[in-house]
Design a protein around this motif. Structure first.
Motif, PDB file in Angstrom:
ATOM      1  N   ASN A 138       0.767  -1.144  -0.180  1.00  0.00           N
ATOM      2  CA  ASN A 138       0.125  -0.062  -0.040  1.00  0.00           C
ATOM      3  C   ASN A 138       0.946   1.368  -0.145  1.00  0.00           C
ATOM      4  OD1 ASN A 138      -1.873   1.903   2.388  1.00  0.00           O
ATOM      5  ND2 ASN A 138      -2.278   1.842   0.191  1.00  0.00           N
ATOM      6  N   GLU A 139       0.578   1.906  -0.946  1.00  0.00           N
ATOM      7  CA  GLU A 139       1.300   3.269  -0.970  1.00  0.00           C
ATOM      8  C   GLU A 139       1.077   4.122   0.166  1.00  0.00           C
ATOM      9  OE1 GLU A 139       1.758   6.498  -4.513  1.00  0.00           O
ATOM     10  OE2 GLU A 139      -0.286   6.136  -4.029  1.00  0.00           O
ATOM     11  N   GLY A 140       2.522   4.672   0.327  1.00  0.00           N
ATOM     12  CA  GLY A 140       2.180   5.363   2.032  1.00  0.00           C
ATOM     13  C   GLY A 140       1.686   6.607   1.997  1.00  0.00           C
ATOM     14  N   ARG A 141       1.726   7.420   0.629  1.00  0.00           N
ATOM     15  CA  ARG A 141       0.950   8.817   0.807  1.00  0.00           C
ATOM     16  C   ARG A 141       0.109   9.005  -0.364  1.00  0.00           C
ATOM     17  NH1 ARG A 141       6.232   8.902   2.701  1.00  0.00           N
ATOM     18  NH2 ARG A 141       6.503  10.148   4.304  1.00  0.00           N
ATOM     19  N   GLY A 142      -0.706   7.780  -0.424  1.00  0.00           N
ATOM     20  CA  GLY A 142      -1.694   7.735  -1.500  1.00  0.00           C
ATOM     21  C   GLY A 142      -2.496   6.576  -1.379  1.00  0.00           C
ATOM     22  N   PRO A 143      -3.378   6.297  -2.355  1.00  0.00           N
ATOM     23  CA  PRO A 143      -4.509   5.299  -2.341  1.00  0.00           C
ATOM     24  C   PRO A 143      -4.028   3.975  -3.067  1.00  0.00           C
ATOM     25  CG  PRO A 143      -5.134   6.742  -3.826  1.00  0.00           C
ATOM     26  CD  PRO A 143      -4.256   7.206  -3.248  1.00  0.00           C
ATOM     27  N   LEU A 144      -2.681   4.055  -3.895  1.00  0.00           N
ATOM     28  CA  LEU A 144      -2.554   2.872  -4.756  1.00  0.00           C
ATOM     29  C   LEU A 144      -2.314   1.821  -3.985  1.00  0.00           C
ATOM     30  CD1 LEU A 144      -0.711   5.035  -7.290  1.00  0.00           C
ATOM     31  CD2 LEU A 144      -3.037   4.376  -7.234  1.00  0.00           C
ATOM     32  N   TRP A 145      -2.417   0.480  -4.368  1.00  0.00           N
ATOM     33  CA  TRP A 145      -1.920  -0.645  -3.973  1.00  0.00           C
ATOM     34  C   TRP A 145      -1.399  -1.534  -5.199  1.00  0.00           C
ATOM     35  CZ3 TRP A 145      -3.453  -2.514   0.905  1.00  0.00           C
ATOM     36  CH2 TRP A 145      -4.062  -1.563   1.762  1.00  0.00           C
ATOM     37  N   GLU A 146      -0.478  -2.659  -4.802  1.00  0.00           N
ATOM     38  CA  GLU A 146       0.149  -3.288  -5.785  1.00  0.00           C
ATOM     39  C   GLU A 146       0.240  -4.829  -5.241  1.00  0.00           C
ATOM     40  OE1 GLU A 146       4.032  -1.562  -7.770  1.00  0.00           O
ATOM     41  OE2 GLU A 146       4.387  -2.753  -6.131  1.00  0.00           O
ATOM     42  N   ALA A 147      -0.314  -5.830  -6.111  1.00  0.00           N
ATOM     43  CA  ALA A 147      -0.462  -7.059  -5.343  1.00  0.00           C
ATOM     44  C   ALA A 147       0.883  -7.824  -5.982  1.00  0.00           C
ATOM     45  CB  ALA A 147      -1.724  -7.755  -5.620  1.00  0.00           C
ATOM     46  N   HIS A 148       1.483  -8.754  -5.430  1.00  0.00           N
ATOM     47  CA  HIS A 148       2.788  -9.521  -5.744  1.00  0.00           C
ATOM     48  C   HIS A 148       2.263 -10.767  -5.363  1.00  0.00           C
ATOM     49  CE1 HIS A 148       5.053  -5.940  -6.826  1.00  0.00           C
ATOM     50  NE2 HIS A 148       4.536  -5.537  -5.957  1.00  0.00           N
ATOM     51  N   PRO A 149       2.518 -11.930  -6.268  1.00  0.00           N
ATOM     52  CA  PRO A 149       2.058 -13.380  -5.828  1.00  0.00           C
ATOM     53  C   PRO A 149       3.604 -13.919  -5.318  1.00  0.00           C
ATOM     54  CG  PRO A 149       2.478 -13.200  -8.252  1.00  0.00           C
ATOM     55  CD  PRO A 149       2.406 -11.804  -7.797  1.00  0.00           C
ATOM     56  N   ALA A 150       3.992 -13.252  -4.228  1.00  0.00           N
ATOM     57  CA  ALA A 150       5.127 -13.840  -3.721  1.00  0.00           C
ATOM     58  C   ALA A 150       5.192 -13.787  -2.216  1.00  0.00           C
ATOM     59  CB  ALA A 150       6.415 -12.878  -3.853  1.00  0.00           C
ATOM     60  N   SER A 151       5.925 -14.761  -1.605  1.00  0.00           N
ATOM     61  CA  SER A 151       6.151 -14.639   0.065  1.00  0.00           C
ATOM     62  C   SER A 151       6.858 -13.403   0.345  1.00  0.00           C
ATOM     63  CB  SER A 151       6.759 -15.860   0.295  1.00  0.00           C
ATOM     64  OG  SER A 151       7.887 -15.860   0.012  1.00  0.00           O
ATOM     65  N   CYS A 152       6.801 -13.034   1.610  1.00  0.00           N
ATOM     66  CA  CYS A 152       8.137 -12.209   2.146  1.00  0.00           C
ATOM     67  C   CYS A 152       9.384 -12.292   1.710  1.00  0.00           C
ATOM     68  CB  CYS A 152       7.419 -11.671   3.581  1.00  0.00           C
ATOM     69  SG  CYS A 152       7.936 -12.777   4.730  1.00  0.00           S
ATOM     70  N   SER A 153       9.805 -13.477   2.077  1.00  0.00           N
ATOM     71  CA  SER A 153      11.111 -13.583   1.681  1.00  0.00           C
ATOM     72  C   SER A 153      11.580 -13.312   0.207  1.00  0.00           C
ATOM     73  CB  SER A 153      11.509 -15.168   2.141  1.00  0.00           C
ATOM     74  OG  SER A 153      10.935 -16.266   1.582  1.00  0.00           O
ATOM     75  N   GLU A 154      10.562 -14.118  -0.569  1.00  0.00           N
ATOM     76  CA  GLU A 154      10.767 -13.967  -2.042  1.00  0.00           C
ATOM     77  C   GLU A 154      10.865 -12.358  -2.471  1.00  0.00           C
ATOM     78  OE1 GLU A 154       9.112 -15.498  -6.495  1.00  0.00           O
ATOM     79  OE2 GLU A 154       8.044 -15.886  -4.544  1.00  0.00           O
TER      80      GLU A 154
END
Length: 192
Positions: A138-154
């Motif tokens: 989630n963008e820190g200073r705005g409404p944009l979101w990005e989804a990544h089909p990845a685990s946190c380590s990846e």
């Protein structure tokens, strides 16, 4: 150990030569953390925390950890805080990402981006195993979101290695001091 756990262990194994771990880390009471969160946590996250502890990767991405004495870096404390903040934003009219509109879906933060204020979450869907959770930024200073089909380590490996597909990390070399690019700094260096 099941094959899917080996896959995620491979991301941690690939990260350690690029970004050496600090050595000794704080012991985490996983059962207590999972009880407080109301959910199990992914094995790759546990392995990351057991290898690195909480702290900052590449001078930019903070890995939250359970039981951190500083609430700013504590997974459980940040989950409660982010729940409140997101509820207020959505109540105030900010649009929810479509993935969150599904019933019973929740976001659990596992990291944030220094300076930019972006938060990294797991997208937790009912009936989905923690190893199948994806990362959502989630963008820190705005409404944009990005989804990544990845685990946190990846996700962390991709950022450190400079192979991230995230809009926010595409130019990691322009964002990060070259001295920090392959460095991990534990939380203990920043908090008392």
């Amino acid at each position: 150990m099941p094959a899917d756990h080996e896959k995620y262990d491979g991301f941690v194994d690939a990260l350690t030569p690029l970004c050496p771990p600090p050595g000794a880390v704080r012991t985490v009471r996983w059962a207590a953390a999972e009880e407080a969160l109301g959910t199990a946590l992914p094995a790759d996250y546990k392995r990351l925390v057991e290898t690195y502890g909480g702290g900052v990767f590449a001078g930019t991405i903070w890995l939250l950890e359970p039981d951190c004495p500083d609430p700013m870096y504590d997974l459980v404390a940040q989950t409660a805080e982010r729940d409140e903040i997101l509820a207020d934003l959505w109540e105030g009219g900010e649009e929810k990402p479509a993935e969150i509109e599904e019933g019973g879906v929740r976001l659990v933060p596992w990291g944030y981006v220094e300076g930019a204020g972006h938060f990294l979450y797991w997208l937790v869907r009912p009936g989905t195993e923690p190893e199948e959770w994806t990362t959502v930024l989630n963008e820190g200073r705005g409404p944009l979101w990005e989804a990544h089909p990845a685990s946190c380590s990846e996700f962390l490996l991709d950022v450190v290695a400079g192979t991230s597909t995230s809009y926010y990390f595409a130019d990691i070399d322009d964002m990060v001091d070259p001295e920090d690019r392959y460095r991990f700094m534990p939380t203990s260096h920043f908090s008392a």
